[in-house]
Write a protein that holds these residues in place. Sequence first.
Motif, PDB file in Angstrom:
ATOM      1  N   LEU A  71      11.001  -7.726  -0.168  1.00  0.00           N
ATOM      2  CA  LEU A  71      10.458  -6.383  -0.647  1.00  0.00           C
ATOM      3  C   LEU A  71      10.874  -5.158  -0.139  1.00  0.00           C
ATOM      4  N   PRO A  72      11.689  -3.534  -1.283  1.00  0.00           N
ATOM      5  CA  PRO A  72      11.135  -2.732  -0.665  1.00  0.00           C
ATOM      6  C   PRO A  72      10.988  -1.863  -0.190  1.00  0.00           C
ATOM      7  N   THR A  73      10.706  -0.723   0.750  1.00  0.00           N
ATOM      8  CA  THR A  73      10.162  -0.325   0.850  1.00  0.00           C
ATOM      9  C   THR A  73      10.307   1.036   0.650  1.00  0.00           C
ATOM     10  N   GLY A  74       8.616   1.938   0.076  1.00  0.00           N
ATOM     11  CA  GLY A  74       9.238   3.413  -0.634  1.00  0.00           C
ATOM     12  C   GLY A  74       8.715   3.150  -2.556  1.00  0.00           C
ATOM     13  N   ALA A  75       8.091   2.083  -2.785  1.00  0.00           N
ATOM     14  CA  ALA A  75       8.316   1.835  -4.610  1.00  0.00           C
ATOM     15  C   ALA A  75       8.113   3.051  -4.572  1.00  0.00           C
ATOM     16  N   ASP A  76       7.907   3.362  -6.346  1.00  0.00           N
ATOM     17  CA  ASP A  76       7.151   4.122  -6.805  1.00  0.00           C
ATOM     18  C   ASP A  76       5.707   3.359  -7.363  1.00  0.00           C
ATOM     19  N   LEU A  77       5.775   2.090  -7.065  1.00  0.00           N
ATOM     20  CA  LEU A  77       4.014   1.170  -7.887  1.00  0.00           C
ATOM     21  C   LEU A  77       4.361   0.144  -7.800  1.00  0.00           C
ATOM     22  N   ALA A  78       3.045  -0.523  -6.805  1.00  0.00           N
ATOM     23  CA  ALA A  78       3.495  -1.991  -6.406  1.00  0.00           C
ATOM     24  C   ALA A  78       2.015  -2.876  -7.198  1.00  0.00           C
ATOM     25  N   ILE A  79       1.953  -3.867  -8.184  1.00  0.00           N
ATOM     26  CA  ILE A  79       0.843  -4.410  -8.459  1.00  0.00           C
ATOM     27  C   ILE A  79       1.174  -6.264  -8.267  1.00  0.00           C
ATOM     28  N   GLY A  80      -0.269  -6.279  -7.635  1.00  0.00           N
ATOM     29  CA  GLY A  80      -0.500  -7.715  -7.082  1.00  0.00           C
ATOM     30  C   GLY A  80      -2.041  -8.560  -7.573  1.00  0.00           C
ATOM     31  N   HIS A  81      -1.228  -9.183  -7.957  1.00  0.00           N
ATOM     32  CA  HIS A  81      -2.647 -10.352  -8.618  1.00  0.00           C
ATOM     33  C   HIS A  81      -3.469 -11.246  -7.944  1.00  0.00           C
TER      34      HIS A  81
END
Length: 231
Positions: A71-81
Amino acid sequence: MRLNTYEAGTGPRTALLVHGAMSDHGTWHAVEADLVDRGYRVVGVDLRGHGRSPRGEYTVAALGQDLVDTLPTGADLAIGHSMGGLALSLAVEHLRPARAVYSDPAFQFGSVTTAATGAMRSMVERATAESVRAMNPRWSDADIAAELAGFAAFDPAFFDVIDEASAGDRLPAKAVVPSLVQLADPSFTVDADGARLLAERGFTVRVVPGAGHCVHRDDLPGFLASLDGWI
């Protein structure tokens, strides 16, 4: 391991979605659509042993490293379930999203017994649309179809990770980035003491009343309302 990824939307903000065990990226279809409407480019993955991603050694550490490698670094949001939330917690220090959301994350899987794991195996092997609907009466037809597709592309050897995760407490020591822990009502993956500790360690903790473990499928409006200020 490089995981299989899926993208939707072309907005200026980036959101990462990490599904839980026995599902694949398709579990997020309704959330993905909402985020695209909000102006996000959404990047989803299939965890190892799920969907179109490779199979391999199944350990908790590997799940986090896969996210780092993919995955790319510095995303605005990350959601994990669920298990994806646990994986995200292991990768978040490297990925450094602006905000992280852990939806009923597998931080305290100690209540998952051998009998329960056996029932999960049987559920995956024998699932039909009727059986999934009976267990999840609030799900949409699209949710049920996504569940069956996830089961069909799932490697049962992945249960090794669930067995490993259930052996100990995996509550993060601190919130590396601004972080929300969203809990089912009740949650079997984070108990009351765990929720209290997470709050003390800098996490915002919110409960979605009446929602089961798959919060985003049991109550999509409640899931999104719980994320107010985070998405």
